[in-house]
Design an enzyme around this catalytic site. Structure first.
Site, PDB file in Angstrom:
ATOM      1  N   ARG A  26       0.828  -1.164  -0.119  1.00  0.00           N
ATOM      2  CA  ARG A  26      -0.040  -0.049  -0.025  1.00  0.00           C
ATOM      3  C   ARG A  26       0.636   1.186   0.110  1.00  0.00           C
ATOM      4  O   ARG A  26       0.126   2.224  -0.338  1.00  0.00           O
ATOM      5  CB  ARG A  26      -0.911  -0.029   1.237  1.00  0.00           C
ATOM      6  CG  ARG A  26      -1.923  -1.025   1.366  1.00  0.00           C
ATOM      7  CD  ARG A  26      -2.596  -1.051   2.680  1.00  0.00           C
ATOM      8  NE  ARG A  26      -1.396  -1.365   3.575  1.00  0.00           N
ATOM      9  CZ  ARG A  26      -1.742  -1.216   4.989  1.00  0.00           C
ATOM     10  NH1 ARG A  26      -2.953  -0.773   5.501  1.00  0.00           N
ATOM     11  NH2 ARG A  26      -0.592  -1.573   5.755  1.00  0.00           N
ATOM     12  N   GLU A  31       6.414   6.983  12.017  1.00  0.00           N
ATOM     13  CA  GLU A  31       6.039   7.936  13.105  1.00  0.00           C
ATOM     14  C   GLU A  31       7.226   8.860  13.139  1.00  0.00           C
ATOM     15  O   GLU A  31       8.527   8.458  13.528  1.00  0.00           O
ATOM     16  CB  GLU A  31       5.964   7.223  14.356  1.00  0.00           C
ATOM     17  CG  GLU A  31       5.666   7.903  15.691  1.00  0.00           C
ATOM     18  CD  GLU A  31       5.468   6.915  16.652  1.00  0.00           C
ATOM     19  OE1 GLU A  31       6.176   7.008  17.619  1.00  0.00           O
ATOM     20  OE2 GLU A  31       4.442   6.284  16.757  1.00  0.00           O
ATOM     21  N   GLN A  49       5.227  25.124  17.520  1.00  0.00           N
ATOM     22  CA  GLN A  49       5.082  26.052  16.295  1.00  0.00           C
ATOM     23  C   GLN A  49       5.438  24.802  15.039  1.00  0.00           C
ATOM     24  O   GLN A  49       6.602  24.336  14.988  1.00  0.00           O
ATOM     25  CB  GLN A  49       5.621  27.154  15.975  1.00  0.00           C
ATOM     26  CG  GLN A  49       5.615  27.822  14.614  1.00  0.00           C
ATOM     27  CD  GLN A  49       5.978  29.226  14.965  1.00  0.00           C
ATOM     28  OE1 GLN A  49       5.951  29.995  15.753  1.00  0.00           O
ATOM     29  NE2 GLN A  49       6.501  29.792  13.514  1.00  0.00           N
ATOM     30  N   ASP A  50       4.805  24.708  14.016  1.00  0.00           N
ATOM     31  CA  ASP A  50       5.291  23.741  12.916  1.00  0.00           C
ATOM     32  C   ASP A  50       5.296  24.801  11.657  1.00  0.00           C
ATOM     33  O   ASP A  50       4.415  25.626  11.481  1.00  0.00           O
ATOM     34  CB  ASP A  50       4.324  22.731  12.602  1.00  0.00           C
ATOM     35  CG  ASP A  50       4.448  21.587  13.554  1.00  0.00           C
ATOM     36  OD1 ASP A  50       5.138  21.736  14.518  1.00  0.00           O
ATOM     37  OD2 ASP A  50       3.744  20.421  13.250  1.00  0.00           O
ATOM     38  N   ASN A  51       6.458  24.548  10.988  1.00  0.00           N
ATOM     39  CA  ASN A  51       6.524  25.444   9.708  1.00  0.00           C
ATOM     40  C   ASN A  51       6.923  24.702   8.460  1.00  0.00           C
ATOM     41  O   ASN A  51       7.347  23.728   8.697  1.00  0.00           O
ATOM     42  CB  ASN A  51       7.598  26.450   9.990  1.00  0.00           C
ATOM     43  CG  ASN A  51       7.496  27.292  11.165  1.00  0.00           C
ATOM     44  OD1 ASN A  51       6.511  27.975  11.482  1.00  0.00           O
ATOM     45  ND2 ASN A  51       8.674  27.696  11.873  1.00  0.00           N
ATOM     46  N   ARG A  61      18.822  28.717   1.974  1.00  0.00           N
ATOM     47  CA  ARG A  61      18.192  29.403   2.952  1.00  0.00           C
ATOM     48  C   ARG A  61      18.959  29.312   4.124  1.00  0.00           C
ATOM     49  O   ARG A  61      19.049  28.350   4.718  1.00  0.00           O
ATOM     50  CB  ARG A  61      16.597  28.844   3.453  1.00  0.00           C
ATOM     51  CG  ARG A  61      15.711  29.150   2.271  1.00  0.00           C
ATOM     52  CD  ARG A  61      14.297  28.545   2.734  1.00  0.00           C
ATOM     53  NE  ARG A  61      13.380  28.737   1.693  1.00  0.00           N
ATOM     54  CZ  ARG A  61      12.387  29.449   1.236  1.00  0.00           C
ATOM     55  NH1 ARG A  61      12.364  30.588   2.236  1.00  0.00           N
ATOM     56  NH2 ARG A  61      11.546  29.506   0.210  1.00  0.00           N
ATOM     57  N   HIS A  64      20.277  30.949   9.669  1.00  0.00           N
ATOM     58  CA  HIS A  64      19.387  31.802  10.422  1.00  0.00           C
ATOM     59  C   HIS A  64      19.125  31.369  12.289  1.00  0.00           C
ATOM     60  O   HIS A  64      19.501  30.268  12.476  1.00  0.00           O
ATOM     61  CB  HIS A  64      17.759  31.730   9.911  1.00  0.00           C
ATOM     62  CG  HIS A  64      17.595  32.198   8.505  1.00  0.00           C
ATOM     63  ND1 HIS A  64      16.664  31.472   7.891  1.00  0.00           N
ATOM     64  CD2 HIS A  64      18.327  33.075   7.922  1.00  0.00           C
ATOM     65  CE1 HIS A  64      16.919  32.212   6.581  1.00  0.00           C
ATOM     66  NE2 HIS A  64      17.901  32.893   6.599  1.00  0.00           N
ATOM     67  N   LYS A  73      15.015  22.924  16.654  1.00  0.00           N
ATOM     68  CA  LYS A  73      14.070  22.669  15.344  1.00  0.00           C
ATOM     69  C   LYS A  73      14.166  21.249  15.304  1.00  0.00           C
ATOM     70  O   LYS A  73      15.463  20.711  15.214  1.00  0.00           O
ATOM     71  CB  LYS A  73      14.791  23.566  14.270  1.00  0.00           C
ATOM     72  CG  LYS A  73      14.373  24.922  14.517  1.00  0.00           C
ATOM     73  CD  LYS A  73      14.815  25.774  13.237  1.00  0.00           C
ATOM     74  CE  LYS A  73      14.549  27.267  13.548  1.00  0.00           C
ATOM     75  NZ  LYS A  73      15.159  27.985  12.150  1.00  0.00           N
ATOM     76  N   HIS A 120      20.950  27.898  11.536  1.00  0.00           N
ATOM     77  CA  HIS A 120      20.403  26.803  10.722  1.00  0.00           C
ATOM     78  C   HIS A 120      20.153  27.167   9.191  1.00  0.00           C
ATOM     79  O   HIS A 120      19.758  28.260   9.255  1.00  0.00           O
ATOM     80  CB  HIS A 120      19.178  26.398  11.459  1.00  0.00           C
ATOM     81  CG  HIS A 120      18.554  25.155  10.476  1.00  0.00           C
ATOM     82  ND1 HIS A 120      17.400  25.557   9.664  1.00  0.00           N
ATOM     83  CD2 HIS A 120      18.863  23.960  10.253  1.00  0.00           C
ATOM     84  CE1 HIS A 120      17.152  24.417   9.127  1.00  0.00           C
ATOM     85  NE2 HIS A 120      17.907  23.570   9.382  1.00  0.00           N
ATOM     86  N   LYS A 171      18.073  39.491   2.359  1.00  0.00           N
ATOM     87  CA  LYS A 171      18.734  39.363   4.011  1.00  0.00           C
ATOM     88  C   LYS A 171      19.869  38.439   4.153  1.00  0.00           C
ATOM     89  O   LYS A 171      21.019  38.909   4.373  1.00  0.00           O
ATOM     90  CB  LYS A 171      18.035  39.009   4.785  1.00  0.00           C
ATOM     91  CG  LYS A 171      16.711  40.168   5.332  1.00  0.00           C
ATOM     92  CD  LYS A 171      15.752  39.587   6.413  1.00  0.00           C
ATOM     93  CE  LYS A 171      14.682  40.332   6.629  1.00  0.00           C
ATOM     94  NZ  LYS A 171      13.598  39.753   7.485  1.00  0.00           N
TER      95      LYS A 171
END
Length: 182
Positions: A26, A31, A49-51, A61, A64, A73, A120, A171
């Site tokens: 399938r 998890e 918080q999830d992004n 990127r 930061h 994170k 990161h 930036k």
């Protein structure tokens, strides 16, 4: 049987997380986070918080961080492939300025936990990448900071193919090196 394997990296505070993949005709089930299993490795953080971001090939990127409200994170890639990097910016740390990188992809399903006190960033190696991460603190736009992705003092070995145009935000293009944090 543990469903999640957590391996500490050579820099304290960084962990590669490998969930067990249960597959059949399938598809698969995995998890990606289990508070109890993470706690067995000493990781008892709470996520608030999830992004998610989508980027195309050549996007870089980072690097930061949050200055006064640092975030831990747990990052992963839902589609595509990135080279994910964390740089130790903890003042007084014996590994200050050292970096660690790992390839994260939808295929390998690895995750990377980056503790508070690290800058990161990631570089997109596939045509596109869907990147997801959980944070231990809320984002404060006025508190954001960053360092140059190509700072020679850090010396990150980004897997950038010759001739590839790096796509940076304004930036990120104008960030200073790690010495600006000292």
């Amino acid at each position: 049987m543990a469903k999640i394997k957590v391996t500490p990296c050579e820099i304290e505070g960084l962990y590669v997380v490998e969930p067990t993949v249960f597959g059949d005709e399938r598809g698969y089930f995995v998890e990606t986070y289990n508070k109890k299993e993470f706690a067995e490795y000493g990781l008892d953080m709470e996520f608030v918080q999830d992004n998610e971001s989508m980027s195309k090939k050549g996007v870089l990127r980072g690097l930061h961080f949050q200055k006064n409200y640092p975030q831990g994170k747990l990052v992963r890639v839902l589609s595509g492939e990135v080279f994910d990097v964390a740089v130790d910016i903890r003042k007084g740390s014996k590994t200050f300025g050292k970096w660690f990188g790992v390839v994260l992809s939808a295929e390998n399903k690895k995750q990377f936990y980056v503790s508070e006190g690290f800058a990161h960033g990631f570089y997109v190696m596939s045509d596109t990448a869907l990147f997801s991460y959980k944070c231990t603190r809320f984002y404060h736009p006025e508190d954001e900071g960053g360092i140059r992705w190509d700072d020679p003092e850090i010396g990150i070995n980004w897997p950038i193919e010759e001739g590839t145009d790096i796509i940076l935000s304004e930036k990120d293009r104008n960030r200073e090196g790690i010495r600006s944090l000292i």
